[in-house]
Design a protein around this motif. Structure first.
Motif, PDB file in Angstrom:
ATOM      1  N   ALA A   1      34.344 -26.114  -0.592  1.00  0.00           N
ATOM      2  CA  ALA A   1      35.089 -26.662   0.544  1.00  0.00           C
ATOM      3  C   ALA A   1      34.238 -27.668   1.316  1.00  0.00           C
ATOM      4  O   ALA A   1      34.722 -28.714   1.746  1.00  0.00           O
ATOM      5  N   ALA A   2      32.948 -27.351   1.487  1.00  0.00           N
ATOM      6  CA  ALA A   2      32.053 -28.237   2.237  1.00  0.00           C
ATOM      7  C   ALA A   2      31.831 -29.564   1.518  1.00  0.00           C
ATOM      8  O   ALA A   2      31.515 -30.578   2.147  1.00  0.00           O
ATOM      9  N   SER A   3      32.007 -29.574   0.192  1.00  0.00           N
ATOM     10  CA  SER A   3      31.773 -30.798  -0.584  1.00  0.00           C
ATOM     11  C   SER A   3      32.994 -31.714  -0.625  1.00  0.00           C
ATOM     12  O   SER A   3      32.896 -32.848  -1.086  1.00  0.00           O
ATOM     13  N   LEU A   4      34.144 -31.214  -0.141  1.00  0.00           N
ATOM     14  CA  LEU A   4      35.381 -31.978  -0.220  1.00  0.00           C
ATOM     15  C   LEU A   4      35.632 -32.788   1.041  1.00  0.00           C
ATOM     16  O   LEU A   4      35.155 -32.433   2.131  1.00  0.00           O
ATOM     17  N   ALA A   5      36.392 -33.844   0.912  1.00  0.00           N
ATOM     18  CA  ALA A   5      36.888 -34.598   2.067  1.00  0.00           C
ATOM     19  C   ALA A   5      38.247 -34.021   2.453  1.00  0.00           C
ATOM     20  O   ALA A   5      38.958 -33.471   1.597  1.00  0.00           O
ATOM     21  N   PRO A   6      38.633 -34.101   3.720  1.00  0.00           N
ATOM     22  CA  PRO A   6      39.942 -33.589   4.119  1.00  0.00           C
ATOM     23  C   PRO A   6      41.056 -34.160   3.251  1.00  0.00           C
ATOM     24  O   PRO A   6      41.137 -35.361   3.022  1.00  0.00           O
TER      25      PRO A   6
ATOM     26  N   ILE B   1      40.986 -25.143  -4.424  1.00  0.00           N
ATOM     27  CA  ILE B   1      40.879 -25.277  -2.973  1.00  0.00           C
ATOM     28  C   ILE B   1      41.263 -26.676  -2.517  1.00  0.00           C
ATOM     29  O   ILE B   1      40.921 -27.681  -3.165  1.00  0.00           O
ATOM     30  N   ARG B   2      41.982 -26.742  -1.404  1.00  0.00           N
ATOM     31  CA  ARG B   2      42.248 -28.027  -0.743  1.00  0.00           C
ATOM     32  C   ARG B   2      41.661 -27.946   0.668  1.00  0.00           C
ATOM     33  O   ARG B   2      42.004 -27.052   1.447  1.00  0.00           O
ATOM     34  N   LEU B   3      40.787 -28.866   0.994  1.00  0.00           N
ATOM     35  CA  LEU B   3      40.226 -28.905   2.345  1.00  0.00           C
ATOM     36  C   LEU B   3      41.228 -29.561   3.282  1.00  0.00           C
ATOM     37  O   LEU B   3      41.696 -30.677   3.020  1.00  0.00           O
ATOM     38  N   GLU B   4      41.552 -28.866   4.365  1.00  0.00           N
ATOM     39  CA  GLU B   4      42.502 -29.403   5.343  1.00  0.00           C
ATOM     40  C   GLU B   4      41.805 -30.165   6.466  1.00  0.00           C
ATOM     41  O   GLU B   4      42.269 -31.208   6.906  1.00  0.00           O
ATOM     42  N   ASP B   5      40.675 -29.608   6.924  1.00  0.00           N
ATOM     43  CA  ASP B   5      39.995 -30.242   8.062  1.00  0.00           C
ATOM     44  C   ASP B   5      38.555 -29.762   8.111  1.00  0.00           C
ATOM     45  O   ASP B   5      38.217 -28.681   7.610  1.00  0.00           O
ATOM     46  N   ARG B   6      37.705 -30.588   8.708  1.00  0.00           N
ATOM     47  CA  ARG B   6      36.299 -30.243   8.896  1.00  0.00           C
ATOM     48  C   ARG B   6      35.931 -30.544  10.349  1.00  0.00           C
ATOM     49  O   ARG B   6      36.196 -31.635  10.856  1.00  0.00           O
TER      50      ARG B   6
END
Length: 331
Positions: free
Chosen positions: A244-249, A265-270
């Motif tokens: 998750a930490a490696s993905l862009a929103p 996994i899909r990253l929604e927001d950071r």
């Protein structure tokens, strides 16, 4: 974060029982509060009328407020009574030693409690929906907990040198805190996860794939939405947070192996939140070290109940589980 929210809910659950039971008991036994005047004709309805009113029905049977109050008393009476006495003992001890919680301290505690809920409105809405607590009740519960912690550490001396040494040994305390909001689809086998990922790359809606294929019942019905976690969350598989930490929103990655199978996994927001300022950080560390050296908060509560002579006076409560209360308090 879903697990953090559950833990917070457990912390304040006793408060909800207290509110519900105290309200019913105050109606059923108004004379205990000196409210005899409310029972007469001038009041329109006496306590008996109020307690005999129906509150629910099923299969042709009506359940009255009186039955509900009796059930609550049997199941929770002794623990709620103990909670009320603990609150009074905390108040007495705080007054005796001039211990108080400042508005700044209370606001900072509430900010910590709100982490993982998105914003203040979402936090209070969750407390209302999940626990029936108003913002005022949440604040009162937080203030009581802070008072108890201060009482617990009052005799403990933590030096500035100990605080600085702890911070040196834990440099992560000075690093920014990263929170990740993500959705996932969990499958039992790797090839299933890869097939899901392939369909997602071709444009299939993530939420639809989660509802159809994810075996995680907690998130599947919400389109795979997991919630917000800290990047170093110890409750999650490290592979999940690392991905998750490696993905862009908006970006999708995986699959990665987890305890229950394989996850896409899909990253929604950071969100990146700076660590507390020096003052707040040192206050937190000092309190943490003090609580580690002090008796447990449960032991502190028991000591306060003994110090201020807590005992049961009501015969009905004594017949309904006060043995447990006497065992806990020593009375």
């Amino acid at each position: 974060m879903r697990k953090n929210q559950i833990l917070k809910a457990v912390i304040v659950l006793q408060t909800v029982c207290l509110i519900a039971l105290a309200a019913l008991v105050s109606v059923k036994w108004p004379s205990a509060r000196g409210d005899d005047s409310q029972d007469g004709p001038a009041g329109g309805h006496n306590a008996g009328d109020r307690m005999s009113r129906p509150v629910a029905e099923i299969g042709g049977r009506t359940i009255t407020a009186d039955e509900l109050a009796d059930q609550l008393m049997r199941e929770h009476g002794s623990s709620v009574l103990r909670r009320m006495l603990v609150r009074e003992a905390i108040r007495l001890e705080a007054e005796a030693y001039g211990i108080s919680v400042s508005e700044r301290e209370l606001e900072e505690e509430l900010e910590d409690m709100m982490s993982g809920y998105g914003d203040e409105e979402a936090f209070y809405e969750a407390m209302r929906e999940q626990l029936g607590m108003s913002p005022e009740e949440v604040r009162a519960d937080a203030e009581e907990r802070l008072l108890l912690e201060k009482i617990a550490v009052r005799p403990i001396l933590i030096t500035d040198e100990e605080v600085e040494a702890y911070i040196r040994d834990h440099p992560e305390l000075l690093e920014p805190k990263v929170r990740l909001t993500f959705s996932w689809i969990v499958t039992a086998e790797q090839d299933e996860a890869e097939a899901v990922l392939d369909r997602l790359k071709k444009g299939e809606p993530f939420e639809e794939q989660a509802r159809i294929y994810s075996i995680d019942d907690y998130t599947a019905e919400y389109g795979g939405f997991y919630g917000t976690v800290e990047a170093d969350d110890p409750f999650l598989d490290a592979e999940v947070t690392e991905l998750a930490a490696s993905l862009a929103p908006g970006e999708i990655g995986g699959p990665v192996e987890i305890a229950d199978g394989w996850a896409v996994i899909r990253l929604e927001d950071r969100e990146v939140e700076e660590r507390p300022d020096d003052r707040r950080l040192r206050e937190q560390v000092r309190m943490q070290l003090g609580l580690a050296a002090a008796p447990s908060l449960k032991e502190v509560e028991e000591a306060l109940l003994g110090k201020y002579g807590a005992r049961i006076l009501d015969d009905e409560l004594a017949d309904r589980g006060s043995a447990e209360f006497r065992h806990e308090t020593g009375y």
